[in-house]
Design a protein around this motif. Structure first.
Motif, PDB file in Angstrom:
ATOM      1  N   VAL A 261       0.931  -1.032   0.009  1.00  0.00           N
ATOM      2  CA  VAL A 261      -0.030  -0.055   0.089  1.00  0.00           C
ATOM      3  C   VAL A 261       0.935   1.266  -0.012  1.00  0.00           C
ATOM      4  O   VAL A 261       1.689   1.382   1.002  1.00  0.00           O
ATOM      5  N   THR A 262       0.766   2.031  -1.082  1.00  0.00           N
ATOM      6  CA  THR A 262       1.619   3.223  -1.089  1.00  0.00           C
ATOM      7  C   THR A 262       0.773   4.643  -0.742  1.00  0.00           C
ATOM      8  O   THR A 262      -0.197   4.676  -1.168  1.00  0.00           O
ATOM      9  N   THR A 263       1.394   5.250   0.121  1.00  0.00           N
ATOM     10  CA  THR A 263       0.662   6.564   0.573  1.00  0.00           C
ATOM     11  C   THR A 263       1.429   7.837   0.365  1.00  0.00           C
ATOM     12  O   THR A 263       1.077   8.649   1.069  1.00  0.00           O
ATOM     13  N   ALA A 264       2.525   7.799  -0.132  1.00  0.00           N
ATOM     14  CA  ALA A 264       3.567   8.953  -0.083  1.00  0.00           C
ATOM     15  C   ALA A 264       3.324  10.113  -0.889  1.00  0.00           C
ATOM     16  O   ALA A 264       2.969   9.986  -2.124  1.00  0.00           O
ATOM     17  N   GLN A 265       3.431  10.930  -0.165  1.00  0.00           N
ATOM     18  CA  GLN A 265       2.701  12.417  -0.716  1.00  0.00           C
ATOM     19  C   GLN A 265       3.738  13.548  -0.374  1.00  0.00           C
ATOM     20  O   GLN A 265       4.157  13.706   0.841  1.00  0.00           O
ATOM     21  N   ILE A 266       3.633  14.517  -1.173  1.00  0.00           N
ATOM     22  CA  ILE A 266       4.490  15.739  -0.810  1.00  0.00           C
ATOM     23  C   ILE A 266       3.181  17.039  -1.302  1.00  0.00           C
ATOM     24  O   ILE A 266       2.927  17.367  -2.300  1.00  0.00           O
ATOM     25  N   PHE A 267       2.935  17.569  -0.220  1.00  0.00           N
ATOM     26  CA  PHE A 267       1.762  18.632  -0.354  1.00  0.00           C
ATOM     27  C   PHE A 267       2.154  19.579  -1.636  1.00  0.00           C
ATOM     28  O   PHE A 267       3.090  20.274  -1.667  1.00  0.00           O
ATOM     29  N   GLY A 268       1.299  19.681  -2.534  1.00  0.00           N
ATOM     30  CA  GLY A 268       1.436  20.655  -3.689  1.00  0.00           C
ATOM     31  C   GLY A 268       2.225  20.100  -4.593  1.00  0.00           C
ATOM     32  O   GLY A 268       2.581  20.795  -5.557  1.00  0.00           O
TER      33      GLY A 268
END
Ligand code: NAD
Length: 381
Positions: A261-268
């Motif tokens: 399960v991948t959830t990696a985010q960088i806002f914007g």
């Protein structure tokens, strides 16, 4: 004031911004709540329940938007093709909008909001401070998404998650790998553990190791460290060298895992690519990847929003807007967050809004025909 709760028209959206049980919070202080007929149908909250709770049910979107001083909704406004008008253009001039407004929508929506003189509060910009936790829609929806992602993985996987000792033999537990351990990732870890999986996880923010281990999962160590945490609690974009090494570390784990399960985010910013097509080939046939970052480009190169892709024997589910697949509790959590936010914003100074307040300032995007949020100004440059 008249507060309007429209029916969401984004394809696949089943949630409603405010459920009947929360209407009384909004009708205090003589406010009136208008609900578009059918707004809660897909989340099993029906017109009659809204009426019993003290709301007025109105027939269509034109009436709802046209009469509301404040519109509270889940999804960023879009074109209403039935009426041939954008939802922003259905609003009263100088009305207030409280909704999601992801950075990727700014270029299109901000000019429309300015033209209509709308005062806009965007949930993405709620400050991540303790005082605002009970208003944090992003955290609520990440909780839903992290939970549901694991159930989707279990659904697609042709294996039991837990260790089973049966008369037909012993079945070992599956191994789940969770990439990114913010709100969604931690919930995914907890859910996979509850289902009996062995769980491994990684997040570049150093504080997260302890959180991963406290849930009983194994933290995957990376030789290279980078200062990646912003003052707001988000991760910063990492260097190419860091991401390359992260891909190597993940590649070494992929032959041993059944579900990712991948959830990696960088806002914007676009989501970091953590699993390339070449890396997918390293997984056993029958394995599953659920990509929660797919709406922002995806953590897996092969993920497509809303699609289930089968490649090299691996199922890759692009989990766009997965929170709407659990509409009852997702709507309930959103309602509670919004009720708390509403009471907070519309009670302070003379005109009801204290524009110097930290939370108001953080999430206020447009007012009096201008963009007033510095972060949003940057995204528009
Ligand atoms: P998010 O959805 O923006 O990102 C998800 C996760 O991806 C983050 O944990 C991030 O570190 C991780 N990530 C980024 N690049 C990665 C990479 N290359 N590999 C692996 N993972 C990567 O973040 P979020 O879950 O909304 O929030 C992050 C943190 O913010 C939370 O863990 C929490 O500590 C904090 N937070 C605070 C509040 C509050 O105080 N009100 C509310 C919500 C969240």
């Amino acid at each position: 004031m008249k507060i309007g709760i429209p029916k969401e028209i984004t394809v696949g959206e089943t949630r409603v911004a405010v459920i009947p049980a929360m209407i009384s919070v909004f009708t205090k202080d003589e406010h009136e709540v208008l609900v578009q007929s059918g707004a809660g149908d897909e989340a099993s909250f029906f017109d009659s329940e809204y009426e019993s709770a003290g709301a007025t049910v109105v027939k269509g979107a034109a009436e709802l938007y046209g009469e509301s001083d404040i519109v509270i909704k889940f999804q960023a406004p879009i074109e209403n093709t039935d009426l041939g008008k954008h939802e922003i253009d259905l609003m009263k001039d100088a009305a207030i909008l409280v909704s999601s407004l992801p950075p990727r929508t700014h270029a299109e929506l901000i000019p429309k909001l300015l033209k209509r003189n709308i005062t806009t509060f965007a949930m993405e910009y709620l400050p991540r401070i303790t005082k605002a936790q009970s208003m944090d829609v992003l955290s609520s929806m990440s909780t839903v998404a992290g939970y549901k992602a694991v159930l989707v993985a279990a659904y697609h996987l042709g294996k039991f998650f837990p260790l089973l000792m049966t008369a037909a033999g012993t079945i070992p537990p599956v191994t789940a790998l969770i990439l990114g351990a913010g709100v969604a990732g931690l919930q995914a870890i907890a859910t996979a553990k509850r289902l009996g999986a062995k769980v491994e996880a990684f997040d570049p923010r150093p504080v997260v190791q302890e959180q991963i281990e406290s849930l009983g999962a194994r933290f995957i160590a990376m030789p290279m460290q980078e200062d990646v945490e912003t003052s707001g609690g988000y991760a910063k974009a990492q260097s190419d060298a860091f991401l390359k090494q992260e891909q190597e570390v993940i590649a070494a784990r992929l032959p041993n895992v059944d579900a990712v399960v991948t959830t990696a985010q960088i806002f914007g910013k676009p989501a970091p690519v953590l699993i390339t097509e070449e890396m997918v080939k390293l997984m056993h046939p029958g394995s599953v990847i659920v990509d929660l970052a797919v709406a922002d480009g995806g953590n897996c190169e092969l993920a497509r929003p809303g699609e289930t892709v089968e490649k090299y024997g691996v199922t890759i589910f692009g989990a766009a807007n997965i929170a709407s697949s659990l509409p009852v509790h997702a709507s309930q959590m959103h309602s509670k967050n919004l009720a708390t936010l509403f009471k907070y914003i519309f009670t302070s100074s003379d005109d009801g809004i204290d524009y110097d307040d930290e939370i108001v300032k953080g999430m206020l995007i447009t007012r009096n025909g201008e963009v007033v949020n510095d972060m949003v100004k940057q995204t528009l440059k």
